[in-house]
Design a protein around this motif. Structure first.
Motif, short mmCIF file in Angstrom:
data_model
loop_
_atom_site.label_atom_id
_atom_site.label_comp_id
_atom_site.label_asym_id
_atom_site.label_seq_id
_atom_site.Cartn_x
_atom_site.Cartn_y
_atom_site.Cartn_z
N LEU A 93 -43.72 -21.83 -35.93
CA LEU A 93 -42.53 -21.05 -35.62
C LEU A 93 -41.66 -21.79 -34.61
O LEU A 93 -42.15 -22.59 -33.81
N ILE A 94 -40.37 -21.48 -34.63
CA ILE A 94 -39.49 -21.90 -33.56
C ILE A 94 -39.61 -20.89 -32.42
O ILE A 94 -39.84 -19.70 -32.65
N ASP A 95 -39.49 -21.37 -31.21
CA ASP A 95 -39.60 -20.52 -30.03
C ASP A 95 -38.43 -20.81 -29.10
O ASP A 95 -37.80 -21.87 -29.18
N ALA A 96 -38.10 -19.87 -28.23
CA ALA A 96 -37.07 -20.07 -27.21
C ALA A 96 -37.61 -19.60 -25.88
O ALA A 96 -38.14 -18.49 -25.77
N GLU A 97 -37.51 -20.44 -24.87
CA GLU A 97 -37.99 -20.12 -23.53
C GLU A 97 -36.92 -20.51 -22.51
O GLU A 97 -36.13 -21.42 -22.75
N THR A 98 -36.93 -19.84 -21.38
CA THR A 98 -36.06 -20.31 -20.31
C THR A 98 -36.56 -21.68 -19.86
O THR A 98 -37.77 -21.92 -19.77
N THR A 99 -35.65 -22.57 -19.59
CA THR A 99 -36.00 -23.96 -19.29
C THR A 99 -36.98 -24.06 -18.12
O THR A 99 -37.97 -24.80 -18.18
N THR A 100 -36.73 -23.34 -17.06
CA THR A 100 -37.57 -23.43 -15.86
C THR A 100 -39.01 -23.08 -16.16
O THR A 100 -39.94 -23.79 -15.75
N ASP A 101 -39.23 -21.98 -16.89
CA ASP A 101 -40.60 -21.55 -17.19
C ASP A 101 -41.34 -22.61 -18.01
O ASP A 101 -42.49 -22.94 -17.72
N GLU A 102 -40.67 -23.13 -19.03
CA GLU A 102 -41.35 -24.08 -19.91
C GLU A 102 -41.61 -25.40 -19.21
O GLU A 102 -42.72 -25.95 -19.29
N GLU A 103 -40.64 -25.92 -18.51
CA GLU A 103 -40.82 -27.22 -17.86
C GLU A 103 -41.83 -27.13 -16.72
O GLU A 103 -42.60 -28.07 -16.49
N ASN A 104 -41.86 -26.00 -16.00
CA ASN A 104 -42.86 -25.83 -14.94
C ASN A 104 -44.27 -25.84 -15.50
O ASN A 104 -45.20 -26.36 -14.87
N PHE A 105 -44.44 -25.26 -16.68
CA PHE A 105 -45.76 -25.23 -17.31
C PHE A 105 -46.29 -26.65 -17.54
O PHE A 105 -47.43 -26.96 -17.20
N TYR A 106 -45.45 -27.51 -18.08
CA TYR A 106 -45.87 -28.89 -18.37
C TYR A 106 -46.02 -29.71 -17.09
O TYR A 106 -46.94 -30.53 -16.98
N ALA A 107 -45.13 -29.49 -16.14
CA ALA A 107 -45.22 -30.23 -14.88
C ALA A 107 -46.51 -29.88 -14.14
O ALA A 107 -47.18 -30.76 -13.58
#
Length: 405
Positions: A93-107
């Motif tokens: 599936l395609i997903d949409a997340e707020t940038t801050t939440d997603e990038e913080n997860f990977y960082a």
């Protein structure tokens, strides 16, 4: 709530933001207020993270809203999920997340996060935004995942290329790739040796075809690298880089995959010789251990061959089709399972088992000769080097039993 339901709510929230003119956000921002970036996440430590990940970020410069769109979501609650996975019909599936939440997860996971701001015209940015929002609708969100030609990165690549009028594809198809699908797979999975070996054994000739840079951009790091070579019109008769600027938002804190794939020929060749020596030594001095070793090898060879045959004939895993390793490991081994036990009792093998062994040795010869023929693609030399001494030692021991009888 299921992942699909959450995606729908996120899409609905984005669309509903249009009722707030003072804070229109990404969904309603005019093209000249949209910034488009490719976000690339480096490989993780877990095996399913080894290939990395990426997303398209849209930013409304007026409101400051930032949304990441990615195509890497799957739903365990889907009916027959594991059965579909086994037969190669995986639904992502395609997903949409707020940038801050997603990038913080990977960082926080220690994975690198790189942002490439792209030079899109207002019309191209708006067209990309409209396509991504259309893709978020429940009836459009699901796609049939393929490891190499239709995955979370190729979907990002294709969405960008669509908005740019095929500029990316036109450029990258002219450039040669650096590795094959097999080499990239082995390289990235080398931190998990057993899984790396299983994948290498299961890949057929499809994985060894030469790639261009467009095809090799199935990997996030390759797409990130290849976009640096793409130029677009500057609107004044000249050209400019597609990548306006590049920023490392979070450094990698994990082990880095090797730059080249490991050469499996020497370790697998040595492993085959060691196993062959054990077969011969135990036949002479420890016949029960010989019987157990021989039976284990035949059982594994037969099972592996059966799995490869199923992958070829009953699944959509086309990267595993026509696997030449079936000449090395195949269900013929099951016919020979009684032979080591008969040898343990000093009883000659049955005629049927002898014929099966002869067929297996012919198959080994064919596997070696195939590499002398023009047009042969599959690179399975490591497995030939492993299987050849194993089968020869087993054949020798079984024939010795016949002669001493």
């Amino acid at each position: 709530m299921t992942k699909a339901g959450r995606i729908f709510l996120i899409a609905l929230a984005i669309l509903c933001s249009t009722i707030l003119p003072a804070h229109a956000g990404v969904a309603e921002a005019p093209g000249e207020k949209l910034e488009v970036s490719l976000i690339t996440y480096g490989p993780g430590d877990i095996y399913w993270e080894r290939f990395g990940h990426d997303a398209i970020e849209l930013r409304d410069t007026a409101s400051g809203e930032e949304v990441n769109f990615n195509y890497g979501v799957f739903n365990f609650d889907e009916k027959n999920f594991f059965f579909n996975f086994a037969r190669g019909q995986m639904h992502y599936l395609i997903d949409a997340e707020t940038t801050t939440d997603e990038e913080n997860f990977y960082a926080q996971a220690g994975r690198s996060v790189t942002k490439q701001k792209l030079n899109l015209t207002p019309q191209q940015a708006a067209a990309l935004r409209d396509f991504l929002l259309w893709n978020l609708r429940p009836e459009n969100a699901v796609y049939n995942y393929d490891y190499y030609i239709d995955n979370c990165t190729t979907r990002v690549r294709d969405a960008l290329d669509r908005a740019l009028g095929s500029v990316i594809k036109a450029r990258l198809t002219k450039l040669p790739g650096s590795m094959t699908y097999r080499q990239q797979t082995v390289r990235l999975m080398s931190a998990q040796p057993w899984l790396m070996l299983i994948l290498d054994l299961g890949l057929g000739p499809y994985a060894d075809q030469p790639l261009n840079a467009w095809q090799e951009s199935f990997l996030p790091e390759e797409l990130e690298k290849n976009l640096r070579s793409v130029t677009i019109s500057d609107g004044h008769g000249g050209s400019q880089p597609l990548v306006q600027n590049e920023t490392l938002l979070s450094p990698n804190r994990l082990s880095v995959p090797p730059a080249t794939p490991p050469d499996l020929r020497i370790p697998l060749g040595i492993a085959g010789l060691i196993f062959a020596a054990l077969i011969i030594a135990t036949w002479r001095y420890a016949r029960l251990i010989y019987t157990l070793l021989g039976s284990a090898f035949l059982l594994v060879a037969g099972f592996v061959g059966l799995v490869m045959l199923i992958l070829w004939t009953l699944t959509a895993h086309h990267s595993a089709w026509a696997n030449a390793n079936l000449l090395l490991f195949n269900p013929l081994a099951f016919i020979l399972l009684r032979a080591p036990w008969r040898a343990y009792s000093n009883i000659t093998s049955s005629r049927f088992a002898n014929y099966a062994l002869l067929l297996q040795l012919i198959a080994l010869l064919l596997a070696m000769l195939m590499h002398l023929l023009p047009g042969v693609v599959q690179q399975n030399q490591p497995w030939i080097l492993f299987a050849l001494p194993c089968w020869l030692a087993l054949a020798w021991s079984l024939r010795q039993t016949t002669h001493t009888r």
